[in-house]
Write an enzyme that holds these catalytic residues in place. Structure first.
Site, PDB file in Angstrom:
ATOM      1  N   SER A   1     -26.870 -75.441 -13.689  1.00  0.00           N
ATOM      2  CA  SER A   1     -25.829 -75.639 -12.687  1.00  0.00           C
ATOM      3  C   SER A   1     -25.919 -77.066 -12.163  1.00  0.00           C
ATOM      4  O   SER A   1     -26.994 -77.504 -11.735  1.00  0.00           O
ATOM      5  CB  SER A   1     -26.038 -74.651 -11.538  1.00  0.00           C
ATOM      6  OG  SER A   1     -25.090 -74.887 -10.533  1.00  0.00           O
TER       7      SER A   1
ATOM      8  N   THR B   1      -8.454 -74.339 -18.013  1.00  0.00           N
ATOM      9  CA  THR B   1      -8.299 -75.793 -18.160  1.00  0.00           C
ATOM     10  C   THR B   1      -9.557 -76.495 -17.656  1.00  0.00           C
ATOM     11  O   THR B   1     -10.092 -76.151 -16.597  1.00  0.00           O
ATOM     12  CB  THR B   1      -7.054 -76.276 -17.378  1.00  0.00           C
ATOM     13  OG1 THR B   1      -5.937 -75.553 -17.890  1.00  0.00           O
ATOM     14  CG2 THR B   1      -6.828 -77.762 -17.554  1.00  0.00           C
TER      15      THR B   1
ATOM     16  N   CYS C   1     -28.088 -68.188  -1.079  1.00  0.00           N
ATOM     17  CA  CYS C   1     -27.098 -67.127  -1.312  1.00  0.00           C
ATOM     18  C   CYS C   1     -27.397 -65.871  -0.509  1.00  0.00           C
ATOM     19  O   CYS C   1     -26.569 -64.978  -0.419  1.00  0.00           O
ATOM     20  CB  CYS C   1     -27.042 -66.769  -2.791  1.00  0.00           C
ATOM     21  SG  CYS C   1     -26.845 -68.209  -3.806  1.00  0.00           S
TER      22      CYS C   1
END
Ligand SMILES: Cc1ncc(COP(=O)(O)O)c(C=O)c1O
Length: 411
Positions: A222, A260, A348
């Site tokens: 990430s 995209t 998180c």
């Protein structure tokens, strides 16, 4: 209407004042495992793709093709960081998507195999997805860990079953920094003919990653953990590994991930990968020494403080410490007032009253787990910042302990 305009003007003034205060207030950032500052070099590289270079890489004209070329270069740069063939690198939206995609693919491409083997200390990006799978009839084994956070590889080997579709073990733990023997686990999985995925989100820039040497089948990264923006990740998929896309749509990423392309963020990731390779030495020498000095200072100055996790097999930037008789949330609040950012558990799960599942899996009592704080340093931290933390933290702990109902009273 007039009121509306005045309100708007007042709101603007208020925002300017807040910005001014925030600008003047120095942030002491010790939470680099949660996210990192975007490097100025990375911002510079991505800016043209947020302004004049807005072409779609799939378009046939030159304006679009230019964007496509930049995506290709970015892929090459990220691949170089992990010694992969660029064709084996799929851009995704984040580490969570990469983890989900690897496990999903292993189950879909091997319909006869319905078992996943993972550990009890994975990030929620893995644990929650596995819990979701369990609810849908798949079987998951969450391997326990030792008290220092280490994994028993013999137990892992014994836990692989004929119906195991994939073994998923993180490279380094985001809360304790404990590093798992990924090469050894990959070799075990290879000998058993089982796919192996590793969540390496916390690893780049801190440890060398070589997918060719390690022999992993899948690897997640990430970008926001290595000084690039949030919302971009990769999944490495070893050549000839069967792969079923998770996000299905257009033919982007050679048909392996629809949507995209996020060109600006891909370019940013490429630049950040170059910087991460260049800063590997700094992270392992200067940042490690800074972390060690900070940890020694904390443990030396604050009684009843204990380090969590194996001190040796650990990322060079992470320190997790329990401060008995206090609640980490209260410490974090007072640290925040002093401009210091640190965390309990992973970002998180912040706000959750449950103790960290990682520390509980290591056998800490819920009280000690709730008293634990993670400090994670990075290349932008300085000696002066560590000095400031060492000055601020002891009185904060002492103040909270003085009023703590958890502290045993003297007989
Ligand atoms: C070990 C680990 N895996 C996965 C993730 C999730 O990555 P992302 O925020 O890009 O979805 C994180 C983020 O904290 C992490 O630390």
């Amino acid at each position: 209407m007039l009121f509306g305009l005045l309100d708007l003007e007042w709101f603007r003034i208020k925002s300017d004042v807040i910005d001014l205060i925030m600008d003047q207030r120095k942030i002491y950032y010790f939470d680099n495992n949660a996210t990192t500052k975007v490097a100025p070099e990375v911002v510079e590289a991505m800016l043209p793709f947020l302004s004049e270079q807005y072409g779609n890489p799939s378009s046939a004209y030159q304006f679009g093709k230019f964007a496509g070329e930049q995506v290709r270069t970015a892929r090459e740069k990220v691949a170089a960081m992990i010694n992969a063939d660029p064709r084996d690198v799929i851009f995704t939206s984040c580490g969570t998507e990469s983890n989900n995609s690897a496990i999903h693919s292993a189950l879909v491409t091997q319909p006869g195999k319905r078992h996943v083997l993972t550990t009890a200390v994975e990030h929620s990006a893995n644990i929650k997805f596995c819990e979701f799978l369990e609810k849908r009839g798949f079987e998951v084994t969450f391997m326990p860990v030792e008290s220092d956070g280490a994994i028993d590889v013999h137990l892992l080997e014994k836990s692989i079953r004929p119906d195991t579709a994939i073994v998923s073990v993180m490279w380094a733990n985001n809360e304790t920094g404990v590093v798992f023997p990924i090469e050894e686990i990959a070799a075990i999985c290879r000998s058993k003919g089982v796919l192996f995925h590793t969540d390496a989100v916390q690893t780049p820039g801190k440890l060398k990653i070589d997918v060719a040497d390690t022999g992993v089948d899948f690897l997640s990264l990430s970008a926001h953990k290595l000084h690039a923006p949030k919302g971009i990740g990769i999944l490495y998929v070893k050549r000839r590994t069967k792969y079923q896309p998770y996000v299905i749509g257009g033919g982007q990423e050679q048909g392996r991930r629809g949507g995209t392309e996020n060109v600006a963020s891909m370019v940013a990731f490429g630049r950040a990968a170059e910087l991460a390779m260049a800063s590997l030495d700094d992270e392992n020498t200067r940042v490690r020494a800074l972390r060690d000095r900070m940890e020694k200072g904390i443990l030396g100055k604050i009684p009843d403080s204990v380090r969590n996790g194996d001190p040796t097999s650990r990322l060079p930037n992470t320190s997790n410490v329990a401060f008995d008789f206090v609640e980490a949330e209260s410490v974090l609040l007072l640290l925040d007032q002093a401009g210091i950012c640190a965390s309990s558990g992973s970002a998180c799960t912040t706000g959750s009253l449950d103790p960290s599942h990682v520390l509980v899996a290591m056998g800490l009592t819920p009280a000690r787990a709730r008293a634990s704080i993670r400090f994670s340093l990075g290349i932008y931290n300085t000696d002066a910042e560590v000095d400031y933390l060492l000055e601020q933290l002891p009185p904060i702990i002492a103040k909270l302990r003085a009023v703590s109902p958890l502290k045993p009273q003297p007989a």
